[in-house]
Scaffold this motif. Sequence first.
Motif, short mmCIF file in Angstrom:
data_model
loop_
_atom_site.label_atom_id
_atom_site.label_comp_id
_atom_site.label_asym_id
_atom_site.label_seq_id
_atom_site.Cartn_x
_atom_site.Cartn_y
_atom_site.Cartn_z
N LEU A 192 9.79 37.71 7.06
CA LEU A 192 10.61 37.68 5.85
C LEU A 192 10.47 39.01 5.13
CD1 LEU A 192 12.15 36.32 3.42
CD2 LEU A 192 9.90 35.52 2.65
N GLU A 193 11.62 39.64 4.82
CA GLU A 193 11.64 40.84 3.99
C GLU A 193 12.27 40.49 2.66
OE1 GLU A 193 13.48 44.12 5.93
OE2 GLU A 193 12.02 44.17 7.57
N ALA A 194 11.64 40.90 1.57
CA ALA A 194 12.11 40.50 0.24
C ALA A 194 11.84 41.60 -0.77
CB ALA A 194 11.41 39.21 -0.19
N VAL A 195 12.54 41.51 -1.91
CA VAL A 195 12.31 42.42 -3.03
C VAL A 195 12.17 41.58 -4.30
CG1 VAL A 195 13.52 44.40 -2.05
CG2 VAL A 195 14.79 42.74 -3.41
N VAL A 196 11.56 42.19 -5.31
CA VAL A 196 11.42 41.50 -6.60
C VAL A 196 12.79 41.26 -7.21
CG1 VAL A 196 10.49 41.70 -8.94
CG2 VAL A 196 9.14 42.50 -6.99
N ASN A 197 12.99 40.07 -7.73
CA ASN A 197 14.24 39.73 -8.39
C ASN A 197 14.53 40.68 -9.54
OD1 ASN A 197 15.62 38.01 -10.75
ND2 ASN A 197 16.31 37.19 -8.80
N ALA A 198 15.79 41.05 -9.71
CA ALA A 198 16.16 42.06 -10.70
C ALA A 198 15.93 41.61 -12.13
CB ALA A 198 17.63 42.45 -10.52
N THR A 199 15.94 40.30 -12.40
CA THR A 199 15.79 39.82 -13.77
C THR A 199 14.50 39.05 -14.03
OG1 THR A 199 17.06 37.82 -13.24
CG2 THR A 199 18.29 39.71 -14.08
N ASP A 200 13.81 38.64 -12.96
CA ASP A 200 12.57 37.86 -13.12
C ASP A 200 11.52 38.40 -12.14
OD1 ASP A 200 10.51 36.06 -13.31
OD2 ASP A 200 11.76 34.27 -13.18
N ALA A 201 10.56 39.14 -12.67
CA ALA A 201 9.57 39.80 -11.82
C ALA A 201 8.60 38.83 -11.16
CB ALA A 201 8.79 40.83 -12.64
N GLN A 241 9.72 36.31 -9.35
CA GLN A 241 10.45 35.78 -8.21
C GLN A 241 10.81 36.90 -7.24
OE1 GLN A 241 13.74 33.15 -9.02
NE2 GLN A 241 12.87 32.47 -10.98
N ILE A 242 11.04 36.52 -5.99
CA ILE A 242 11.50 37.49 -5.00
C ILE A 242 12.79 36.98 -4.36
CG2 ILE A 242 9.28 38.55 -4.50
CD1 ILE A 242 9.04 36.74 -2.05
N ASP A 243 13.62 37.93 -3.92
CA ASP A 243 14.88 37.62 -3.23
C ASP A 243 14.75 38.03 -1.77
OD1 ASP A 243 15.90 36.81 -5.66
OD2 ASP A 243 16.89 38.73 -6.06
N ALA A 244 15.14 37.15 -0.87
CA ALA A 244 15.07 37.44 0.56
C ALA A 244 16.17 38.44 0.95
CB ALA A 244 15.22 36.17 1.37
N LEU A 245 15.78 39.52 1.60
CA LEU A 245 16.75 40.47 2.13
C LEU A 245 17.10 40.13 3.57
CD1 LEU A 245 15.39 43.93 0.93
CD2 LEU A 245 17.25 42.62 -0.04
N LYS A 246 16.07 39.86 4.36
CA LYS A 246 16.28 39.60 5.79
C LYS A 246 15.24 38.60 6.28
CE LYS A 246 15.26 42.82 8.85
NZ LYS A 246 15.34 44.05 9.68
N VAL A 247 15.68 37.67 7.12
CA VAL A 247 14.79 36.70 7.75
C VAL A 247 14.99 36.81 9.26
CG1 VAL A 247 14.06 34.30 7.94
CG2 VAL A 247 14.96 35.17 5.76
N GLU A 248 13.95 37.19 9.96
CA GLU A 248 14.03 37.38 11.41
C GLU A 248 13.14 36.34 12.10
OE1 GLU A 248 13.02 40.85 14.73
OE2 GLU A 248 12.94 41.30 12.58
N THR A 249 13.75 35.49 12.92
CA THR A 249 13.00 34.48 13.66
C THR A 249 12.38 35.14 14.88
OG1 THR A 249 14.57 32.80 12.94
CG2 THR A 249 13.14 32.23 14.79
N GLU A 250 11.09 34.94 15.06
CA GLU A 250 10.39 35.58 16.18
C GLU A 250 10.71 34.86 17.49
OE1 GLU A 250 6.27 36.14 15.49
OE2 GLU A 250 6.59 37.47 13.77
N ASP A 251 10.58 35.61 18.61
CA ASP A 251 10.90 35.08 19.93
C ASP A 251 10.12 33.81 20.22
OD1 ASP A 251 12.57 37.18 20.30
OD2 ASP A 251 11.17 38.36 21.52
N GLY A 252 10.84 32.82 20.72
CA GLY A 252 10.18 31.56 21.11
C GLY A 252 10.24 30.50 20.05
N SER A 253 10.48 30.88 18.79
CA SER A 253 10.54 29.88 17.72
C SER A 253 11.80 29.03 17.87
CB SER A 253 10.55 30.55 16.34
OG SER A 253 9.31 31.16 16.09
#
Length: 200
Positions: free
Chosen positions: A174-183, A185-197
Amino acid sequence: MNAKALRSTFCAIASVALLAVPALTQSASARPRFHVVHCKPGSTVQHPCMGTRGNDKIIGTHGNDVIQTNGGHDQVITKGGDDQVNCDDGEDRIDDNNGGTVAMSNCENAIQEYEGTVTAIGGSSISVQYTDVNDPAQAFLDANGDPNPVTANITPDTKFEDGGAPAVGDTVKLEAVVNATDATQIDALKVETEDGSGED
């Protein structure tokens, strides 16, 4: 018509054609939005890899870098080693980190990385029981009571890779950044499922 007359006629036609071709100019929209700064090896606190006063894309080396932004809205791309990034106004973004560690000062949108197992997912959020995190993620966790699992907001900008949204029990990055209005919380930028999952 003799050869001399033919040459004169050809030259006249060529001159008219050249005059008819408009000058090629670079439109404003085609100009680069960022000034690219390639850091050189050996930067230090006293002599950092320094951005310009405008908007920069600052690219680090594969070694240890000290990077200082200097105005505008900048992107900093680290490429390995143990790096230190000092942002001048809190509006600069760490867009990549290929290995190593990154210590940041006043950088608002540093990308957090969490690797672990999905414990919950819905239309608006995803929770991940993490086993490994990068430095920006650890800094966020330290400031917010070290929650595990961590929950990130799913936004219209969230990208799901490798076949779409994961299921509970899948291993993800999971890649995320801090929410622009609430520090807190975080917002997901990218979710990558690993091989085999998700496979039987």
